[in-house]
Design a protein around this motif. Structure first.
Motif, mmCIF file in Angstrom:
data_model
loop_
_atom_site.group_PDB
_atom_site.id
_atom_site.type_symbol
_atom_site.label_atom_id
_atom_site.label_comp_id
_atom_site.label_asym_id
_atom_site.label_seq_id
_atom_site.Cartn_x
_atom_site.Cartn_y
_atom_site.Cartn_z
ATOM 1 N N PHE A 47 -43.409 -20.739 36.679
ATOM 2 C CA PHE A 47 -42.543 -19.584 36.428
ATOM 3 C C PHE A 47 -43.069 -18.687 35.317
ATOM 4 O O PHE A 47 -42.443 -17.720 34.957
ATOM 5 N N ASN A 48 -44.228 -19.052 34.731
ATOM 6 C CA ASN A 48 -44.694 -18.259 33.599
ATOM 7 C C ASN A 48 -45.186 -16.887 34.010
ATOM 8 O O ASN A 48 -45.311 -15.992 33.201
ATOM 9 N N LYS A 49 -45.443 -16.729 35.280
ATOM 10 C CA LYS A 49 -45.983 -15.455 35.743
ATOM 11 C C LYS A 49 -44.877 -14.398 35.812
ATOM 12 O O LYS A 49 -43.806 -14.632 36.351
ATOM 13 N N LEU A 50 -45.163 -13.231 35.222
ATOM 14 C CA LEU A 50 -44.239 -12.115 35.340
ATOM 15 C C LEU A 50 -44.530 -11.399 36.655
ATOM 16 O O LEU A 50 -45.639 -10.963 36.904
ATOM 17 N N VAL A 51 -43.521 -11.327 37.519
ATOM 18 C CA VAL A 51 -43.734 -10.702 38.824
ATOM 19 C C VAL A 51 -43.409 -9.213 38.715
ATOM 20 O O VAL A 51 -42.293 -8.843 38.366
ATOM 21 N N GLN A 52 -44.397 -8.379 38.990
ATOM 22 C CA GLN A 52 -44.201 -6.928 38.936
ATOM 23 C C GLN A 52 -43.859 -6.412 40.334
ATOM 24 O O GLN A 52 -44.656 -6.534 41.252
ATOM 25 N N VAL A 53 -42.657 -5.834 40.459
ATOM 26 C CA VAL A 53 -42.263 -5.251 41.737
ATOM 27 C C VAL A 53 -42.206 -3.744 41.542
ATOM 28 O O VAL A 53 -41.612 -3.259 40.584
ATOM 29 N N LYS A 54 -42.845 -2.988 42.429
ATOM 30 C CA LYS A 54 -42.949 -1.557 42.204
ATOM 31 C C LYS A 54 -42.832 -0.827 43.529
ATOM 32 O O LYS A 54 -43.183 -1.382 44.565
ATOM 33 N N GLY A 55 -42.334 0.383 43.516
ATOM 34 C CA GLY A 55 -42.365 1.178 44.738
ATOM 35 C C GLY A 55 -41.144 2.036 44.971
ATOM 36 O O GLY A 55 -40.584 2.591 44.032
ATOM 37 N N SER A 56 -40.744 2.090 46.218
ATOM 38 C CA SER A 56 -39.758 3.020 46.730
ATOM 39 C C SER A 56 -38.554 3.245 45.812
ATOM 40 O O SER A 56 -37.941 2.305 45.325
ATOM 41 N N ASP A 57 -38.247 4.526 45.586
ATOM 42 C CA ASP A 57 -37.043 4.853 44.830
ATOM 43 C C ASP A 57 -35.788 4.487 45.609
ATOM 44 O O ASP A 57 -34.765 4.133 45.030
ATOM 45 N N THR A 58 -35.866 4.581 46.931
ATOM 46 C CA THR A 58 -34.727 4.195 47.764
ATOM 47 C C THR A 58 -34.375 2.730 47.518
ATOM 48 O O THR A 58 -33.223 2.338 47.564
ATOM 49 N N MET A 59 -35.408 1.916 47.276
ATOM 50 C CA MET A 59 -35.184 0.472 47.196
ATOM 51 C C MET A 59 -35.064 -0.051 45.764
ATOM 52 O O MET A 59 -34.947 -1.253 45.558
ATOM 53 N N VAL A 60 -35.091 0.849 44.773
ATOM 54 C CA VAL A 60 -35.027 0.365 43.387
ATOM 55 C C VAL A 60 -33.739 -0.408 43.126
ATOM 56 O O VAL A 60 -33.750 -1.511 42.580
ATOM 57 N N ASN A 61 -32.613 0.157 43.578
ATOM 58 C CA ASN A 61 -31.326 -0.506 43.318
ATOM 59 C C ASN A 61 -31.257 -1.878 43.957
ATOM 60 O O ASN A 61 -30.890 -2.860 43.311
ATOM 61 N N ILE A 62 -31.637 -1.934 45.231
ATOM 62 C CA ILE A 62 -31.553 -3.206 45.937
ATOM 63 C C ILE A 62 -32.546 -4.189 45.326
ATOM 64 O O ILE A 62 -32.242 -5.375 45.126
ATOM 65 N N GLY A 63 -33.719 -3.698 44.937
ATOM 66 C CA GLY A 63 -34.718 -4.561 44.311
ATOM 67 C C GLY A 63 -34.207 -5.147 43.004
ATOM 68 O O GLY A 63 -34.404 -6.330 42.716
ATOM 69 N N GLN A 64 -33.508 -4.314 42.232
ATOM 70 C CA GLN A 64 -32.986 -4.817 40.970
ATOM 71 C C GLN A 64 -31.897 -5.859 41.187
ATOM 72 O O GLN A 64 -31.824 -6.851 40.471
ATOM 73 N N GLN A 65 -31.062 -5.616 42.211
ATOM 74 C CA GLN A 65 -30.022 -6.598 42.540
ATOM 75 C C GLN A 65 -30.653 -7.934 42.932
ATOM 76 O O GLN A 65 -30.252 -8.991 42.448
ATOM 77 N N TRP A 66 -31.652 -7.868 43.820
ATOM 78 C CA TRP A 66 -32.350 -9.085 44.239
ATOM 79 C C TRP A 66 -32.874 -9.825 43.014
ATOM 80 O O TRP A 66 -32.656 -11.014 42.851
ATOM 81 N N ALA A 67 -33.564 -9.056 42.149
ATOM 82 C CA ALA A 67 -34.201 -9.674 40.991
ATOM 83 C C ALA A 67 -33.164 -10.310 40.077
ATOM 84 O O ALA A 67 -33.340 -11.434 39.604
ATOM 85 N N GLU A 68 -32.040 -9.614 39.858
ATOM 86 C CA GLU A 68 -31.022 -10.146 38.944
ATOM 87 C C GLU A 68 -30.436 -11.451 39.475
ATOM 88 O O GLU A 68 -30.348 -12.448 38.764
ATOM 89 N N VAL A 69 -30.028 -11.426 40.732
ATOM 90 C CA VAL A 69 -29.414 -12.627 41.300
ATOM 91 C C VAL A 69 -30.431 -13.769 41.346
ATOM 92 O O VAL A 69 -30.124 -14.925 41.030
ATOM 93 N N PHE A 70 -31.671 -13.427 41.709
ATOM 94 C CA PHE A 70 -32.721 -14.446 41.773
ATOM 95 C C PHE A 70 -32.962 -15.054 40.399
ATOM 96 O O PHE A 70 -33.104 -16.274 40.258
ATOM 97 N N MET A 71 -32.936 -14.204 39.362
ATOM 98 C CA MET A 71 -33.169 -14.715 38.016
ATOM 99 C C MET A 71 -31.976 -15.501 37.500
ATOM 100 O O MET A 71 -32.125 -16.386 36.666
ATOM 101 N N ASP A 72 -30.769 -15.186 38.007
ATOM 102 C CA ASP A 72 -29.607 -16.014 37.669
ATOM 103 C C ASP A 72 -29.777 -17.404 38.250
ATOM 104 O O ASP A 72 -29.447 -18.409 37.614
ATOM 105 N N GLU A 73 -30.285 -17.474 39.470
ATOM 106 C CA GLU A 73 -30.456 -18.775 40.120
ATOM 107 C C GLU A 73 -31.638 -19.540 39.541
ATOM 108 O O GLU A 73 -31.627 -20.766 39.480
#
Lengths: 301, 315
Positions: A47-73
């Motif tokens: 888990f030490n690797k920082l995963v960089q997710v980049k791209g579509s402005d349309t998908m920024v919100n959904i990407g952030q939601q995914w990341a937040e919930v995933f990081m909660d788990e």
């Protein structure tokens, strides 16, 4: 003098040693706790690797939601999501500065070649679907519109609303900037690769399009379903003249009735491994797909 | 203190004894320091020439794919297209129109304000005004752009009964706000720098304050005021963020102030992110940068020239 110098050196050495110990210990603790928990939960994922997710402005919100919930788990996971446009994300993964590219359009052949030239074999994953709403001001008199008419409007063949059954007024076009995946998708899918009319306004974000449409009764633009508000409504779209027109919704898009829809892509360099694989599995699983639905996009099933 | 003096004295003796050796050391030290300061001095020159060289090298590569004539005179800017076209004319026209509008708005206000501050205002008002003008120059351009989208665009739309408020005029108004502080400050300096005999002589001849300002002070300070305007133009033409947010960015040659326009700066900022490195589009953006840099450099040179003349006149 010499004594003082000696003392200084001693103090410095002591501080360095102390600081060294100080920072050493927690790091050690961290790795051990990291390791043990990872073993319990996820079969030794680093888990030490920082995963960089980049791209579509349309998908920024959904990407952030995914990341937040995933990081909660998975509390040790580190995922950073940024926007910039689909083109920006794809350019980043070609240049090796991002781990996952979110894109609201498929990669072009040229981009695939560039990636291969840089030694990356990219894996394409479809994470959900998106309907593009043809949006107008809430007081616009337009009842329905065909794909052919949308194309003529955005290429500048039709310039007055009365030609498509509205008031006698000039049409104002709101488009995205060219780095947007929505821009590229719309151009390819709706405009059949013809040019946008020269007088179409290129707005720097979907938010700016919505703001423009909110103020402009004669405006028309294209936005993701999630961006529709009370001031900006979608127009029902028909595949061709005479056919039944449909408003964009999860049902009509899944049934294939609403014509302006597209997949949301994730691009990963090589086969997904480690945290990235875990993250992709999470997105495709029920948790990730629930978020797709919550954020106004269309889940896979 | 006493100790230090003692030390100085001993050092002095020391110096005398080894005068010859010290001299060489001194001149060597002098030489090194001179060189270091020289290097620091030409840093800006080096940086500028490196930037220019880099821009030129990358930008000129464009002309392998696109002819110079097409780049400068074609009316179509379609960088992302099956048949990409890179005509810079709409962008130059957009930049010039918005800058011209901004100058038309900010020059009368700015020069008027400078005259008021330097000649008419009581000291207290003067101080308050100067502070507020400094505040105006400190507003980040994104904040202005945001205000522009929400407030000014709406206002322009309603007062000119347009369908969209994202026009060149909206951009001009916002950019004029950003050019104002430059124009006011430099014009104010120019008027203040005039010898007070001008004023006194004019008033002594029976001219009113208004006549003095219009017939004596403003003409005498004209070089300084022109330089202020030129610097204001430089500020306006280089502005990016605000303009990108409020002008609608349609890449066509604007025919009035009430249509959308696209500037060179906004084009570079908006499109740089998604270009493939060393592609034609990438090079085209650098070429746009060269044109922009040439324009700002010319404007700055003119401003410098006029300002120099103003200084000589002042003496």
């Amino acid at each position: 003098m010499k004594k003082i110098a000696m003392l200084l050196v001693l103090i410095m050495v002591a501080t360095v040693a102390l600081v060294g110990c100080g920072s050493d210990t927690p790091v050690n603790e961290n790795t051990t706790s990291n390791g043990s928990e990872a073993v319990e939960v996820n079969n030794e994922v680093d888990f030490n690797k920082l995963v960089q997710v980049k791209g579509s402005d349309t998908m920024v919100n959904i990407g952030q939601q995914w990341a937040e919930v995933f990081m909660d788990e998975n509390p040790q996971a580190q995922i950073a999501v940024t926007g910039g446009g689909s083109g920006t994300g794809i350019a980043a993964i070609i240049n090796g500065t991002a781990d996952i590219a979110q894109s609201s359009r498929a990669m072009k052949d040229k981009e695939k070649e560039d990636a291969e030239a840089n030694g990356y074999e990219l894996t394409e994953i479809i994470a959900g679907r998106d309907g593009i709403a043809i949006a107008v001001h809430k007081d616009s008199g337009i009842e329905e519109i065909t794909m052919e008419q949308i194309k003529d409007i955005f290429t500048g063949v039709i310039t007055n609303w009365k030609e498509v059954g509205g008031n006698d007024a000039e049409i104002t076009l709101y488009s995205r900037e060219s780095n947007s995946g929505t821009y590229a998708f719309f151009k390819e899918f709706v405009l059949k690769d013809e040019e946008y009319a020269q007088h179409s306004m290129l707005m720097p974000s979907t938010g700016a399009i919505v703001e423009g449409l909110k103020q402009d009764v004669n405006g028309i633009g294209y936005v993701g379903l999630g961006y529709l508000t009370d001031d900006v409504k979608a127009v029902p779209v028909a595949k061709e003249a005479g056919a039944k027109s449909f408003l964009p919704s999860i049902e009509t898009i899944n049934a294939g009735d609403y014509p302006v829809a597209r997949p949301l892509f994730l691009y990963v360099a090589g086969e997904p491994q480690g945290v990235i694989k875990l993250y992709v599995d999470f997105i495709l699983g029920s948790g990730g797909q629930a978020i797709v639905k919550e954020t106004g996009f269309i889940p896979l099933n | 203190m006493a100790n230090a003096q003692e030390m100085l004295v001993t050092q002095d003796k020391f110096t005398h004894r080894k005068n010859l050796k010290k001299d060489i050391k001194h001149s060597l030290g002098e030489y090194i320091i001179e060189k270091i300061i020289f290097c620091l001095g030409i840093t800006s020159v080096i940086i500028f020439s490196l930037i220019f060289l880099f821009l030129l090298r990358t930008g000129l590569t464009l002309f392998r794919d696109v002819s110079l004539k097409e780049f400068l005179f074609s009316k179509n800017w379609f960088p992302i297209s099956v048949n990409p076209q890179y005509g810079i004319l709409p962008l130059v026209a957009g930049s010039l129109l918005i800058t011209a509008g901004a100058i038309l708005i900010s020059v009368p206000i700015g020069v008027g304000c400078a005259i008021y501050i330097s000649e008419v205002a009581p000291p207290k008002t003067k101080m308050v005004l100067k502070v507020i003008i400094e505040f105006l120059s400190a507003i980040p351009s994104v904040v202005l752009g945001f205000l522009g989208i929400v407030v000014l665009a709406n206002w322009v739309r309603i007062s000119f009964s347009l369908s969209s408020g994202f026009t060149a005029l909206t951009g001009s108004i916002l950019v004029s706000l950003m050019a104002l502080p430059t124009i006011i400050t430099i014009s104010d300096d120019a008027i203040n720098a005039l010898p007070k005999e001008y004023r006194e002589a004019s008033l002594a001849l029976g001219a009113t304050k208004w006549e003095t300002i219009i017939n004596v002070l403003v003409p005498a300070a004209s070089s300084g005021i022109i330089a202020a305007i030129m610097l204001g133009i430089g500020r306006a033409i280089g502005e990016t963020m605000t303009v990108m947010m409020v002008t609608g960015n349609a890449a066509k040659i604007p025919d009035t102030f009430l249509t959308s326009a696209r500037t060179m700066t906004a084009t570079i900022a908006a499109e740089m992110g998604d270009t493939v490195r060393n592609g034609t589009h990438y090079h085209a953006l650098f070429a746009v940068g060269i044109v922009l840099l040439m324009m700002t450099t010319c404007i700055n040179l003119i401003a410098d020239f006029v300002l120099n003349r103003a200084r000589k006149e002042g003496r």
